[in-house]
Design a protein around this motif. Structure first.
Motif, PDB file in Angstrom:
ATOM      1  N   TYR A  32       0.816  -1.204   0.000  1.00 53.72           N
ATOM      2  CA  TYR A  32       0.000   0.000   0.000  1.00 53.72           C
ATOM      3  C   TYR A  32       0.855   1.261   0.000  1.00 53.72           C
ATOM      4  O   TYR A  32       0.542   2.242  -0.663  1.00 53.72           O
ATOM      5  N   THR A  33       1.955   1.242   0.741  1.00 55.43           N
ATOM      6  CA  THR A  33       2.736   2.470   0.865  1.00 55.43           C
ATOM      7  C   THR A  33       3.770   2.627  -0.245  1.00 55.43           C
ATOM      8  O   THR A  33       4.318   3.703  -0.417  1.00 55.43           O
ATOM      9  N   THR A  34       4.034   1.566  -0.993  1.00 54.22           N
ATOM     10  CA  THR A  34       4.957   1.714  -2.114  1.00 54.22           C
ATOM     11  C   THR A  34       4.267   2.487  -3.230  1.00 54.22           C
ATOM     12  O   THR A  34       3.116   2.209  -3.526  1.00 54.22           O
ATOM     13  N   PRO A  35       4.975   3.459  -3.816  1.00 54.66           N
ATOM     14  CA  PRO A  35       4.354   4.144  -4.947  1.00 54.66           C
ATOM     15  C   PRO A  35       4.014   3.137  -6.044  1.00 54.66           C
ATOM     16  O   PRO A  35       4.862   2.356  -6.457  1.00 54.66           O
ATOM     17  N   ARG A  36       2.753   3.154  -6.483  1.00 50.29           N
ATOM     18  CA  ARG A  36       2.265   2.105  -7.371  1.00 50.29           C
ATOM     19  C   ARG A  36       3.044   1.978  -8.664  1.00 50.29           C
ATOM     20  O   ARG A  36       3.122   0.915  -9.253  1.00 50.29           O
ATOM     21  N   ILE A  37       3.592   3.101  -9.101  1.00 51.01           N
ATOM     22  CA  ILE A  37       4.291   3.073 -10.383  1.00 51.01           C
ATOM     23  C   ILE A  37       5.417   2.049 -10.369  1.00 51.01           C
ATOM     24  O   ILE A  37       5.768   1.475 -11.391  1.00 51.01           O
ATOM     25  N   ALA A  38       5.962   1.777  -9.169  1.00 42.34           N
ATOM     26  CA  ALA A  38       7.066   0.827  -9.077  1.00 42.34           C
ATOM     27  C   ALA A  38       6.659  -0.553  -9.564  1.00 42.34           C
ATOM     28  O   ALA A  38       7.469  -1.296 -10.105  1.00 42.34           O
ATOM     29  N   PHE A  39       5.382  -0.910  -9.374  1.00 42.53           N
ATOM     30  CA  PHE A  39       4.944  -2.247  -9.762  1.00 42.53           C
ATOM     31  C   PHE A  39       4.615  -2.340 -11.248  1.00 42.53           C
ATOM     32  O   PHE A  39       4.484  -3.439 -11.781  1.00 42.53           O
ATOM     33  N   ILE A  58      -1.361   5.644 -15.537  1.00 36.88           N
ATOM     34  CA  ILE A  58      -0.075   4.956 -15.461  1.00 36.88           C
ATOM     35  C   ILE A  58      -0.055   3.781 -16.431  1.00 36.88           C
ATOM     36  O   ILE A  58       0.887   3.587 -17.202  1.00 36.88           O
TER      37      ILE A  58
END
Lengths: 252, 253
Positions: A98-105, A191
């Motif tokens: 949840y806290t990771t910026p989604r773009i990373a995935f 994204i």
């Protein structure tokens, strides 16, 4: 009087924007007048109609992602609220995701699901699922604390307690989660369509950005804004319809 | 109770990592789709040893810090004015609401065209995202102040300046920090997107480089670092929130 100042602010801002664009900057690569944007939007909607394929492409990604997020988020949220064991085991992974910026995935999901609609739906899903899950979790937790005693005293069985009391009472929380998910879902769409897409609103914006086509860029941004507001309002209306008792409480 | 939850959480993470390692080693022939945790760790070690990681990490943190701190200053100032003066609120509101409802990502191409591909455009992205969230929340905090406190300040004959510094701003602090919490996640997303789109350093750039060269361990290293950054900033703000507004039931997420 109250509305007047708002209107004046909007009108003034638009005039300022026009003046800036036409007389001060005077460079259509940097800024175009709102009139040009409106004209372009009109053209794309009613004359050439080339906005619609993008709109539909984005809609389906958004729709499937949102549905999947609701199908996963609500039951998992409930489970976590009703069983501390499940909660404790899932919580750390959820916090990380949840806290990771989604773009990373996004690149990872692209690798897993290919550049077709699958990876795009997955990106939207990842954005939407947590607000829905978290709200369902909090809703069910609050509700189960408050109402379980009532159900017990009426000697309801576990299943009936869930269906008759816990589920309906947590509906407002779920709807609030869905409302929050709309904004995140739209960001997810933008994204997703940026990676290897050939149509969609996100693609439109990035393509316009790369070719320095300001009118289309602004139209794309505006459409996103309109969709965000519409989605939010739509769910607000559903929330009001589904939970009439809330209105009564406020009136009191 | 708390302790048991913590133990289960650790167990869950450890178990998940072991499962991940074993499954990827057994089922997958290469590391393209999912590299096992040990090769991610090896890649992390190699990258940080080469100093490559530090450069990217530093770039992203610097952009984030610059944008975030200016956004706090400007956001609190304008939010205060919005909370105090109705006319200013009505003047700003339509524009702020519009800015807030448009997805962050949609603005990034525009900001890059206006401010270039360097450091400055990323700072602007972070600034834009955070400032709006802080402004809205500060305004709400100033508006919702308990009238009794204002009466108290009047009976103490505080000057308007003192009322602001000693009553209004402290009262709005919990709201302000909520705005910061809302801004942090979105701002981190924004800065990474901006770096992905056009940059020559930063974690977003690293993410793009890794995915374009099909270097999965490196890709996962970046994801892990971003996760750490996200959790770190979120945790810090949550701590701050608990400290400044201990009466609120603290949100777990």
């Amino acid at each position: 009087m109250k509305g007047m100042l708002r209107l004046a602010s909007i009108a003034g801002g638009l005039v300022l924007w026009h003046v800036l664009a036409v007389w001060v900057i005077d460079d259509s690569v940097l800024l175009v007048s709102p009139l040009v944007v409106v004209a372009k939007g009109y053209e794309m909607l009613f004359v050439t109609a080339d906005l619609y394929p993008h709109l539909f492409a984005s809609w389906w990604i958004f729709f499937y992602g949102m549905i999947l997020a609701a199908l996963v988020g609500i039951p998992v949220g409930f489970l976590m609220a009703l069983s501390p064991l499940v909660r404790d085991y899932i919580a750390p992974w959820m916090t990380a995701l949840y806290t990771t910026p989604r773009i990373a995935f996004a690149p990872v999901l692209l690798l897993w699901f290919g550049i077709d609609i699958g990876s795009k739906i997955a990106i939207v899903f990842l954005g939407c699922v947590f607000p829905i899950l978290i709200n369902s979790f909090y809703g069910m937790r609050v509700v189960s604390r408050e109402f379980v005693e009532v159900g017990r005293s009426f000697r309801l069985s576990g299943g009936r307690l869930f269906l008759k009391i816990l589920l309906p009472a947590s509906v407002p929380f779920i709807l609030a989660g869905l409302r929050l998910a709309v904004g995140r879902g739209l960001t997810g769409v933008a994204i997703a369509e940026w990676f290897g897409a050939t149509e969609g609103l996100g693609y439109l914006i990035f393509f316009a950005g790369q070719t320095l086509n300001m009118p289309i860029l602004f139209v794309g941004v505006a459409v996103f804004g309109v969709l965000g507001v519409l989605g939010f309002q739509f769910l607000q209306i559903i929330e009001d319809l589904a939970t009439p008792w809330k209105k009564e409480l406020e009136a009191k | 109770m708390q302790q048991r939850g913590l133990r289960r959480g650790l167990l869950s993470i450890l178990g998940g990592l072991i499962l991940w390692e074993v499954l990827t080693r057994l089922l997958l022939e290469d590391e393209l789709l999912i590299p096992p945790p040990t090769s991610v760790a090896r890649s992390l070690w190699k990258l940080s040893f080469a100093g490559e990681l530090n450069r990217h990490l530093y770039a992203t943190l610097f952009e984030f810090a610059c944008g975030f701190s200016t956004a706090c200053a400007v956001g609190i100032f304008l939010g205060y004015l919005m909370g105090r003066y109705r006319w200013f609120d009505e003047l700003m509101d339509p524009w702020i609401a519009t800015l807030y409802s448009i997805p962050v990502i949609a603005f990034v191409p525009l900001i890059i065209i206006w401010f270039g591909i360097g450091l400055f455009s990323k700072i602007v992205v972070v600034f834009k995202i955070t400032a709006v969230a802080i402004m809205l929340n500060t305004a709400a905090g100033i508006k919702n102040i308990d009238p009794v406190w204002l009466e108290l300040s009047r009976s103490m004959r505080l000057s308007p300046w003192e009322t602001t510094a000693k009553i209004r701003l402290p009262a709005a602090l919990p709201y302000i920090i909520t705005g910061m919490r809302l801004g942090v996640g979105r701002a981190l997303l924004g800065v990474i997107v901006a770096e992905l789109m056009a940059a020559n350093e930063g974690l977003g750039y690293l993410l793009r480089e890794a995915s374009e060269t099909w270097d999965s361990p490196k890709l996962f290293v970046t994801v892990v670092l971003l996760a750490a950054m996200g959790m770190g900033s979120f945790g810090l703000i949550k701590k701050g929130e608990q400290r400044l507004a201990p009466w609120r039931e603290s949100a777990e997420w």
